[in-house]
Design an enzyme around this catalytic site. Structure first.
Site, PDB file in Angstrom:
ATOM      1  N   GLU A  75      -2.327   8.191   9.021  1.00 47.05           N
ATOM      2  CA  GLU A  75      -1.289   9.211   9.188  1.00 47.05           C
ATOM      3  C   GLU A  75      -1.755  10.470   9.920  1.00 47.05           C
ATOM      4  O   GLU A  75      -1.706  11.563   9.384  1.00 47.05           O
ATOM      5  CB  GLU A  75      -0.690   9.559   7.824  1.00 47.05           C
ATOM      6  CG  GLU A  75      -0.013   8.340   7.224  1.00 47.05           C
ATOM      7  CD  GLU A  75       0.854   8.644   6.026  1.00 47.05           C
ATOM      8  OE1 GLU A  75       0.364   9.307   5.104  1.00 47.05           O
ATOM      9  OE2 GLU A  75       2.003   8.202   6.008  1.00 47.05           O
ATOM     10  N   GLU A 106       0.378  -0.712   4.188  1.00 44.88           N
ATOM     11  CA  GLU A 106       0.865  -0.277   2.879  1.00 44.88           C
ATOM     12  C   GLU A 106       2.247  -0.883   2.682  1.00 44.88           C
ATOM     13  O   GLU A 106       3.064  -0.895   3.600  1.00 44.88           O
ATOM     14  CB  GLU A 106       0.972   1.256   2.797  1.00 44.88           C
ATOM     15  CG  GLU A 106      -0.372   1.947   2.906  1.00 44.88           C
ATOM     16  CD  GLU A 106      -0.273   3.477   2.908  1.00 44.88           C
ATOM     17  OE1 GLU A 106       0.708   4.029   2.372  1.00 44.88           O
ATOM     18  OE2 GLU A 106      -1.187   4.103   3.456  1.00 44.88           O
TER      19      GLU A 106
END
Ligand code: GAL
Length: 1000
Positions: A433, A503
């Site tokens: 991220e 994820e």
């Protein structure tokens, strides 16, 4: 760094990633050195440039000072920085720990080179020895080493001071979703080498057994002496031979003061046993650096695994096989020590991960302690090794910010330099991220050149265009993509890379709905290869309550696990964001794991275990229901590399109206991916011939021998097939047939239509709501229910009709979408029983309720539940693959799952009948349902659960709250990711269900 006219503030200088730090390497120096772990003198300054005081306390190394009563507490934020300063700045209030201790360099280290190793410190480490600065380093999750030879005197005492600055330019790229801590979180030690030493070793060990070892030698100064050589010995392969091209040292002069030497050795291992997560075969390799007289100057020991990783088209192959990646994301976490975890604790984590069917771990979001990689090699786990880069709050700026270029590339490079020899590492990750920018491409470029033997991935690179080949990710690794999105991409013809979700299935609270749906798609769709559940841990820190509210350790409790079952000792609670006065914070979002903070598995772990089952059971194609005694069932080996000989099994036959029967089972000799049809256990079926009701056959599979990750006899999976349906789905006590009559002394329907019954403390009424799960709250369902008023339903009686036997009660429950009409027909049964037939009509517009069903409360004193249905673990309509149908029993307090933030919990799916009874007297009540239903029995009302923020606020009722649901909404994963699928949602319309209640 001080005293110069140029003032350097290393904590606000992103270009300065390190000063005098030694290059990272893969030579293990953990043993044979001088350990410096233990208590150090300590003081916590308010800022890095604040003066030292006279006041020293103590802090334990390794450890987070934030869990050691230093006054600085843990602070939880997800993506936002906890303070407003822009990169590269840090706040003026900047806790800075100064650690100091004495040491004595052994006298026999005279003439040797001495190195200080600091395992990890967050976020800036500055080291001094005997008052001399020896180096500086950043990256909170990799070691820093400094050559301190000239600063120490062998045989004499010295002082080492380590200054650790908590907030820095580096914090902006360590903005992971977890608690912020401070401290030296991994071990510190000194080691010594000869002035000529093995500086690095690189091992290439593909599955064909052709080993190549490159050793790199460095010298402290002067030209390369003649006659030095490197030898290698490997278990099972003997002496390694020098590579022809590199027969001798190929030295090249670097600078006048030192030089670089290289040696290459090769060997071919005949009949090599390849390494995989299923077959973690390791070979010992010892490399020695010899002086010209043959004596050994340095040694490097390795455990190597032969395996090949490659990407072919849309498939990631391990040893040529397209393996499914059954992964979980794991953080370094401990409820008492914050970020410091011992090798024993890491082993316990990985053993748990293996026992529940996972074969892969993403080291989210930073490189782990070297011990974890050793364990993954040994136990058999594929790793995605992730660099410590997350610039979340300033992602867009930093991915292209040249001031951070060195930090990005160095963090990736140092990870690969350290971990390259681990067979468990099958993929590198550039971090998490941080948007996507030139800094990522720089790091990817370095990595591709340095290690062509592994793919790399980065979620941010492939985010916007899943089909683009021109990005810094060899794997398409999105997070939280929906099932529709991934299957559509796989079917689009545009897919160019393996799709493995980095994820998915966010495990916050009562969650992981639709995991089985995901895996049904993954196992049958080319191009889909698995993913990593978010995440392993609930990051609850143990906190004393009412006594300063600091992190605490109850007397007598040694560590995690001591408080078992996910609960804390009295006077303590699991703290989440905000509980330490940390503002801003992101609340309970850190409690999003598959295990509680004490590592107790949550029910979702059993769901995963079954979905990942190495052995599958199905009906042989030639047979339909119901079976005779001579049918076949099909047993499939769902593994990639092994046969089934490491497993034992037994047949378990359960019928609703008879005791469970078992018989030994023999697993067939089938290769990976193969199946065999085996006859039903005829003896068992013959014995059960007279048993009534539906019938299920389970294959209970356990480990045959001790495995490195589980003792012999550990349950691995319990696949199940149904052999017989209910004789008549309407096996139901027709009221008339039983000839019941109202006994007004026993049960009464009042003028309000409410049942007064001696077994109940509160009458059966309609329930449409549940205590919102985290998914319900963050995904919006809870708001929807609140807008409709489902959380505060009021019953308005309409009519009570008595017709001799049955009493018909009609009521309405107004909601913002119109009134729900509810009818209950109560019919007395012989022996004091009662049949309750219910209908609820949900108006158009009342879609997506939490449940449609009955709630009542029992009398006190019932402390055990026995049921026929799915279990023994908690199951919900979209998370019930792991609960075989059978007879189950549990103490009442074990039915409830203590999710950190109290919420809907304790449900059991597919319940056909259940009894609630007193363990002491055996008395109680029994309920039989018309069809397999969702049932929950707890000591808490939904309203009580919804109002509490932590478990210590809940006071269990002395009696049970029982929910019987005609329908119950799935759990989904909407706290971060997709909600449940449409088929697990409730529509408007008519619902019918019925049940009987009898005394026991
Ligand atoms: C992801 C992130 C994780 C965690 C998760 C939600 O976006 O990579 O670190 O924040 O969401 O729990």
């Amino acid at each position: 760094m001080t005293g110069s006219p140029m003032t350097v503030r290393p904590w606000e200088s992103p270009e300065l990633t390190a000063w005098r730090r030694l290059p990272m390497h893969a030579v293990d120096r953990r043993s044979g050195g001088l350990p410096l772990d233990g208590p150090w003198r300590f003081q916590l300054l308010p800022a890095p440039d604040a003066p030292l005081s006279e006041e020293w306390t103590e802090s334990v190394v390794p450890g987070s000072w934030t869990t050691q009563d230093t006054g600085d507490l843990p602070w939880y934020t997800n993506w936002r920085m906890p303070w407003p300063e822009f990169p590269p700045l840090s706040p003026a209030a900047n806790p800075t720990g100064v650690y100091e201790r004495e040491f004595t360099v052994p006298a026999d280290w005279a003439g040797r080179r001495v190195v200080l190793h600091v395992g990890a410190a967050e976020s800036v480490l500055m080291a001094e020895v005997n008052g001399r600065p020896v180096g500086m380093g950043k990256d909170s999750h990799l070691a820093s080493e400094f050559d301190i030879t000239s600063a120490v005197r062998p045989g004499a005492a010295g002082t080492v001071r380590l200054t650790v600055v908590k907030w820095s330019d580096a914090s902006h790229i360590e903005d992971q979703d977890q608690w912020w801590h401070g401290g030296i979180t991994r071990s510190v030690f000194l080691y010594a080498t000869d002035p000529l030493w093995l500086a690095d070793v690189r091992i290439t060990a593909p599955a064909d057994g052709r080993l190549m070892v490159d050793a790199q030698v460095r010298a402290a100064g002067g030209p390369l002496p003649e006659g030095w050589r490197v030898s290698g010995q490997m278990e099972g392969a003997g002496e390694l031979v020098p590579d022809q091209e590199y027969a001798e040292w190929c030295a090249r002069e670097a600078r006048v003061s030192d030089f670089l030497g290289e040696a290459r050795l090769r060997a071919t291992v005949p009949d090599v046993r390849a390494w995989s997560a299923e077959t973690p075969e390791l070979y010992g390799l010892t490399l020695r650096l010899h002086r010209p007289d043959g004596s050994v100057a340095d040694t490097s020991r390795h455990r190597i695994g032969f395996r090949t990783v490659e990407i072919t088209g849309k498939d990631l192959l391990v040893n040529g096989e397209r393996v499914f990646i059954r992964g979980v994301n794991r953080h370094d976490f401990h409820p008492l020590t914050g970020r410091t975890v011992t090798a024993g604790e890491m082993r316990a984590d990985l053993e748990t991960i293996k026992r529940f069917g996972f074969n892969a771990v993403r080291t989210s979001h930073y490189p782990n302690d070297p011990a974890l990689l050793d364990l993954a090699d040994e136990l058999g786990l594929y790793l995605v090794d992730e660099a410590n880069i997350e610039s979340h709050d300033h992602a867009h700026e930093l991915a292209d910010d040249p001031r951070y270029l060195a930090a990005f590339t160095e963090r990736v490079a140092r990870m690969a330099l350290r971990d390259k020899n681990h067979p468990s590492v099958i993929v590198w990750s550039l971090g998490n991220e941080s948007d996507y920018g030139a800094n990522h491409d720089a790091a990817a470029g370095w990595l591709r050149r340095y290690d062509p033997t592994r793919p790399l991935q980065y979620e941010g690179a492939a985010k916007t265009d899943w089909s683009s080949p021109e990005v810094a990710s060899d794997i398409l690794c999105p997070m939280y993509a929906s099932l529709d999105e991934i299957t559509a991409h796989a079917a689009s013809g545009e897919q160019t890379k393996p799709l493995i979700l980095c994820e998915y299935s966010h495990a916050m609270g009562n969650s992981n709905g639709t995991l089985a749906d995901h895996w049904a798609a993954i196992e049958t769709t080319p191009g889909l290869q698995g993913g990593f559940i978010w995440e392993f841990w609930d990051h609850g820190i143990l906190q004393r309550t009412g006594d300063g509210d600091g992190p605490g350790r109850p007397a007598g409790l040694a560590g995690a696990g001591a408080y078992a079952d996910g609960m804390t000792a009295a006077g303590y609670r699991w703290a989440y964001g905000g509980d330490f006065g940390d503002t801003p914070n992101d609340g309970a979002f850190c409690a999003d794991g598959l295990v509680f903070p004490d590592r107790t598995p949550k029910p979702a772990m059993y769901e995963h275990r079954e979905i990942a089952a190495p052995v599958r059971l199905s009906h042989a194609p030639s047979h339909g229901l119901p079976y005779g005694h001579d049918g076949d069932v099909r047993i499939t080996n769902a593994q990639h590399f092994r046969d089934l000989s490491w497993l034992s099994a037994e047949w378990v036959l359960s019928s609703q109206d008879a005791a469970t029967r078992t018989a030994p089972a023999v697993l067939p000799d089938v290769p990976p991916g193969g199946s065999a049809d085996v006859p039903l256990p005829a003896g068992l079926l013959a014995a059960a011939a007279g048993d009534g009701g539906e019938m299920w056959l389970t294959l209970r599979v356990t480990t045959r021998d001790d495995e490195p990750w589980a003792p012999r006899g550990t349950e691995v999976c319990t696949p199940q097939v149904q052999l017989r349906r209910r004789d008549t789905p309407a096996a139901w006590p027709a009221a008339g047939a039983e000839g019941g009559a109202w006994d007004e002394d026993w049960a009464v329907i009042g003028a309000d239509g409410l049942l007064r019954h001696p077994l109940l403390s509160s009458p059966p009424t309609l329930s449409l709501w549940r205590a919102p799960t985290d998914n319900d709250l963050l995904g919006g369902a809870a708001d929807h229910w609140h807008r409709l008023g489902l959380d505060r339903l009021v019953r308005e009686p309409v009519s009570v009709e008595r017709a001799g036997g049955p009493v018909t009660v009609r009521a309405t429950y107004p909601t913002a979408a119109g009134a729900v009409a509810h009818e209950q027909v109560f019919t007395p049964l012989s022996g004091g029983g009662l049949l309750v037939e219910e209908t609820a009509v949900l108006p158009e517009g009342l879609a997506d309720a939490a449940r449609v069903g009955t709630v009542f409360e029992t009398v006190s004193g019932l402390d055990r539940m026995e049921w026929y249905g799915q279990g023994p673990w908690e199951t919900y309509p979209d998370r019930r693959a792991g609960g075989p149908v059978g007879h189950h029993r549990a103490r009442m307090d074990r039915l409830f799952t203590p999710y950190l933030r109290p919420q809907e919990s304790g449900g059991r799916s597919g319940v056909r009948d259940f009894s609630l009874l007193s363990e002491e007297t055996g008395a109680g009540l029994t309920v039989r349902l018309d069809a397999p239903r969702q049932v929950s029995v707890t000591r808490h009302r939904a309203s009580g659960l919804a109002a509490a923020t932590h478990h210590d606020e809940l006071v269990p009722l002395p009696h049970c709250v029982v929910h019987l649901d005609a329908a119950h909404r799935g759990l989904g994963t909407a706290s971060c990711g997709p909600d449940t699928l449409p088929r697990y949602r409730l529509g408007a319309g008519t619902y019918r269900w019925s049940w009987t209640l009898r005394p026991l």
